[in-house]
Motif scaffolding. Structure first.
Motif, PDB file in Angstrom:
ATOM      1  N   VAL A  38     -13.661  26.514 -34.145  1.00 14.97           N
ATOM      2  CA  VAL A  38     -14.758  25.849 -34.874  1.00 14.97           C
ATOM      3  C   VAL A  38     -14.932  24.430 -34.334  1.00 14.97           C
ATOM      4  CG1 VAL A  38     -15.527  25.004 -37.129  1.00 14.97           C
ATOM      5  CG2 VAL A  38     -14.514  27.270 -36.952  1.00 14.97           C
ATOM      6  N   VAL A  42     -14.134  23.361 -31.326  1.00 14.21           N
ATOM      7  CA  VAL A  42     -14.733  23.459 -29.980  1.00 14.21           C
ATOM      8  C   VAL A  42     -16.234  23.722 -30.108  1.00 14.21           C
ATOM      9  CG1 VAL A  42     -14.779  24.790 -27.818  1.00 14.21           C
ATOM     10  CG2 VAL A  42     -12.600  24.236 -28.867  1.00 14.21           C
ATOM     11  N   PHE A  43     -16.608  24.602 -31.038  1.00 16.90           N
ATOM     12  CA  PHE A  43     -18.033  24.915 -31.230  1.00 16.90           C
ATOM     13  C   PHE A  43     -18.808  23.669 -31.659  1.00 16.90           C
ATOM     14  CE2 PHE A  43     -21.422  26.172 -34.287  1.00 16.90           C
ATOM     15  CZ  PHE A  43     -22.339  26.622 -33.329  1.00 16.90           C
ATOM     16  N   VAL A  73     -19.186  21.484 -28.633  1.00 18.55           N
ATOM     17  CA  VAL A  73     -20.193  22.047 -27.708  1.00 18.55           C
ATOM     18  C   VAL A  73     -21.594  21.809 -28.258  1.00 18.55           C
ATOM     19  CG1 VAL A  73     -21.106  24.218 -26.742  1.00 18.55           C
ATOM     20  CG2 VAL A  73     -18.666  23.769 -26.665  1.00 18.55           C
ATOM     21  N   MET A  74     -21.754  22.050 -29.582  1.00 20.70           N
ATOM     22  CA  MET A  74     -23.065  21.883 -30.213  1.00 20.70           C
ATOM     23  C   MET A  74     -23.515  20.415 -30.127  1.00 20.70           C
ATOM     24  SD  MET A  74     -24.194  23.297 -33.928  1.00 20.70           S
ATOM     25  CE  MET A  74     -23.471  21.982 -34.866  1.00 20.70           C
ATOM     26  N   LEU A  95     -24.582  19.694 -26.580  1.00 21.96           N
ATOM     27  CA  LEU A  95     -25.884  20.303 -26.268  1.00 21.96           C
ATOM     28  C   LEU A  95     -27.026  19.543 -26.947  1.00 21.96           C
ATOM     29  CD1 LEU A  95     -24.984  24.107 -26.406  1.00 21.96           C
ATOM     30  CD2 LEU A  95     -25.617  22.817 -24.380  1.00 21.96           C
ATOM     31  N   LEU A  96     -26.820  19.121 -28.191  1.00  8.65           N
ATOM     32  CA  LEU A  96     -27.862  18.359 -28.898  1.00  8.65           C
ATOM     33  C   LEU A  96     -28.101  17.007 -28.237  1.00  8.65           C
ATOM     34  CD1 LEU A  96     -27.108  19.197 -32.641  1.00  8.65           C
ATOM     35  CD2 LEU A  96     -29.085  19.934 -31.307  1.00  8.65           C
ATOM     36  N   MET A 133     -27.639  16.411 -25.050  1.00  3.43           N
ATOM     37  CA  MET A 133     -28.381  16.724 -23.807  1.00  3.43           C
ATOM     38  C   MET A 133     -29.853  17.010 -24.105  1.00  3.43           C
ATOM     39  SD  MET A 133     -26.722  16.567 -20.990  1.00  3.43           S
ATOM     40  CE  MET A 133     -25.750  15.184 -21.472  1.00  3.43           C
ATOM     41  N   PHE A 166     -31.906  24.907 -25.185  1.00  2.06           N
ATOM     42  CA  PHE A 166     -30.762  24.323 -25.897  1.00  2.06           C
ATOM     43  C   PHE A 166     -30.468  25.061 -27.199  1.00  2.06           C
ATOM     44  CE2 PHE A 166     -31.395  20.725 -23.035  1.00  2.06           C
ATOM     45  CZ  PHE A 166     -30.079  20.472 -22.702  1.00  2.06           C
ATOM     46  N   ALA A 181     -28.770  28.197 -26.326  1.00  3.05           N
ATOM     47  CA  ALA A 181     -27.393  27.905 -25.879  1.00  3.05           C
ATOM     48  C   ALA A 181     -26.478  27.660 -27.086  1.00  3.05           C
ATOM     49  CB  ALA A 181     -27.388  26.691 -24.957  1.00  3.05           C
ATOM     50  N   ILE A 182     -26.998  26.963 -28.108  1.00  5.06           N
ATOM     51  CA  ILE A 182     -26.192  26.713 -29.325  1.00  5.06           C
ATOM     52  C   ILE A 182     -25.891  28.043 -30.029  1.00  5.06           C
ATOM     53  CG2 ILE A 182     -26.243  25.681 -31.648  1.00  5.06           C
ATOM     54  CD1 ILE A 182     -27.754  23.291 -30.361  1.00  5.06           C
ATOM     55  N   GLY A 196     -23.461  29.879 -28.022  1.00  7.01           N
ATOM     56  CA  GLY A 196     -22.176  29.197 -28.173  1.00  7.01           C
ATOM     57  C   GLY A 196     -21.487  29.642 -29.452  1.00  7.01           C
ATOM     58  N   TYR A 197     -22.273  29.789 -30.512  1.00  6.12           N
ATOM     59  CA  TYR A 197     -21.744  30.298 -31.784  1.00  6.12           C
ATOM     60  C   TYR A 197     -21.209  31.720 -31.574  1.00  6.12           C
ATOM     61  CZ  TYR A 197     -21.495  31.997 -36.579  1.00  6.12           C
ATOM     62  OH  TYR A 197     -21.055  32.554 -37.746  1.00  6.12           O
ATOM     63  N   LEU A 230     -17.934  31.568 -29.411  1.00  7.15           N
ATOM     64  CA  LEU A 230     -16.747  30.904 -29.968  1.00  7.15           C
ATOM     65  C   LEU A 230     -16.354  31.394 -31.361  1.00  7.15           C
ATOM     66  CD1 LEU A 230     -17.674  27.347 -28.733  1.00  7.15           C
ATOM     67  CD2 LEU A 230     -15.726  28.662 -27.934  1.00  7.15           C
ATOM     68  N   ILE A 231     -17.316  31.902 -32.114  1.00  3.80           N
ATOM     69  CA  ILE A 231     -17.011  32.281 -33.505  1.00  3.80           C
ATOM     70  C   ILE A 231     -17.285  33.764 -33.791  1.00  3.80           C
ATOM     71  CG2 ILE A 231     -17.613  31.820 -35.948  1.00  3.80           C
ATOM     72  CD1 ILE A 231     -17.987  28.840 -34.936  1.00  3.80           C
ATOM     73  N   PHE A 280     -19.480  30.312 -20.797  1.00  8.30           N
ATOM     74  CA  PHE A 280     -20.057  29.041 -20.336  1.00  8.30           C
ATOM     75  C   PHE A 280     -19.913  28.914 -18.820  1.00  8.30           C
ATOM     76  CE2 PHE A 280     -18.502  28.642 -24.658  1.00  8.30           C
ATOM     77  CZ  PHE A 280     -19.614  28.148 -25.315  1.00  8.30           C
ATOM     78  N   ILE A 294     -32.360  25.354 -19.332  1.00  7.16           N
ATOM     79  CA  ILE A 294     -31.886  23.964 -19.280  1.00  7.16           C
ATOM     80  C   ILE A 294     -31.971  23.443 -17.847  1.00  7.16           C
ATOM     81  CG2 ILE A 294     -29.846  22.479 -19.593  1.00  7.16           C
ATOM     82  CD1 ILE A 294     -29.029  24.426 -21.913  1.00  7.16           C
ATOM     83  N   PHE A 321     -34.220  20.243 -16.304  1.00 11.73           N
ATOM     84  CA  PHE A 321     -33.630  19.110 -15.581  1.00 11.73           C
ATOM     85  C   PHE A 321     -34.271  18.942 -14.200  1.00 11.73           C
ATOM     86  CE2 PHE A 321     -29.747  18.909 -18.412  1.00 11.73           C
ATOM     87  CZ  PHE A 321     -29.908  17.575 -18.743  1.00 11.73           C
TER      88      PHE A 321
END
Lengths: 42, 225
Positions: free
Chosen positions: A5, A7-8, A11-12, A15-16, A18, B19, B22-23, B26-27, B30-31, B48, B202, B206
């Motif tokens: 959690v 790490v997430f 990462v979030m 990303l936000l 960026m 983005f 990607a979030i 990412g969820y 990782l989860i 990733f 992304i 860029f």
């Protein structure tokens, strides 16, 4: 599980950050292109 | 002017969508997904690491295309986008290298093992770092653009070499994408494939930003002169 959690969230956040950077740069491009057009017209 | 405004809107949309996707992925990585049988949680880096690597290799292909286009047309725009694609790809391949090394520490016990894939990608990294060293060493625009375009055409050989390294030499690096499909569970594919698209979006944003800023800089130089 807690580590994942964490790490997430990291990462979030990255990303936000960026995304904010990209949107700022896109509006900068928009502003500069407008100024360039005006400069050329002159 | 209308087309420019439209392009800016589309890029903004691509950026936000990339983005957010990607979030979400990412969820998922990782989860949502559980640990893998043999690699445990360390396999999550793959979601990733691999998209960054794939997109960077596609990006270097973009550098090749723009470099060849420059050599044919000799236009400023091709040179600008050849540099932008190379620049962003170099950042992405660096991310892939760092993440790969972290994964290697968990899976193989060492950060760096001189595996054929690691070595081939490191060679690629030095070649494209050399591309920028070459550009910074030449002041005159035409000579710089021509030399770096020729360099990029020959340097591209490291891209298929990096991709095929696990197939040509004996390598410990996992091979996920085969000609017959993907060596992944369906749930993992659901996270992995959208992540590739997210990273690609992304990347495109860029490259567009960097290319446009360079173009404005060039136009400004022309106006000043």
């Amino acid at each position: 599980m807690n580590v994942l959690v964490g790490v997430f969230i990291a990462v979030m956040a990255f990303l936000l950050l960026m995304l904010g950077l990209q949107l700022t740069l896109i509006s900068k491009v928009r502003r500069l292109e407008r100024q360039m057009r005006r400069l050329k017209e002159r | 002017m209308e087309i420019e405004k439209k392009t800016q809107g589309i890029i903004m949309l691509i950026s936000v969508a990339g983005f957010l996707l990607a979030i979400l992925c990412g969820y998922g990585a990782l989860i949502y997904l559980g640990p893998e049988k043999t690699l445990g949680d360390s396999y999550r880096i793959f979601f990733f690491h691999t998209p960054s690597a794939i997109v960077s290799l596609l990006g270097f292909t973009g550098t090749l295309i723009f470099s060849v286009r420059y050599l044919i047309r000799r236009d400023v725009e091709s040179d600008i986008y050849a540099v932008s694609t190379a620049k962003v790809s170099l950042v992405f391949v660096t991310i892939a290298l760092i993440m790969g090394s972290i994964w290697a520490k968990f899976a193989w016990g060492e950060y760096w093992n001189w595996d054929p894939r690691e070595t081939a990608v490191l060679i690629l990294w030095f070649v494209y770092a050399g591309y920028f060293a070459l550009r910074s060493a030449i002041d005159e625009f035409d000579a710089r653009a021509r030399s770096s375009a020729i360099f990029a055409v020959f340097g591209y050989v490291t891209v298929p070499l990096a991709y095929l390294s696990t197939r040509i030499w004996a390598s410990l690096h996992p091979v996920i994408i085969h000609t017959t499909g993907m060596n992944l569970e369906p749930r993992m594919v659901m996270v992995f494939v959208p992540m590739i698209f997210a990273v690609l979006m992304i990347y495109i944003s860029f490259v567009w930003i960097d290319g446009r800023l360079k173009k404005i800089e060039y136009q400004l130089m022309e106006v000043v002169e």
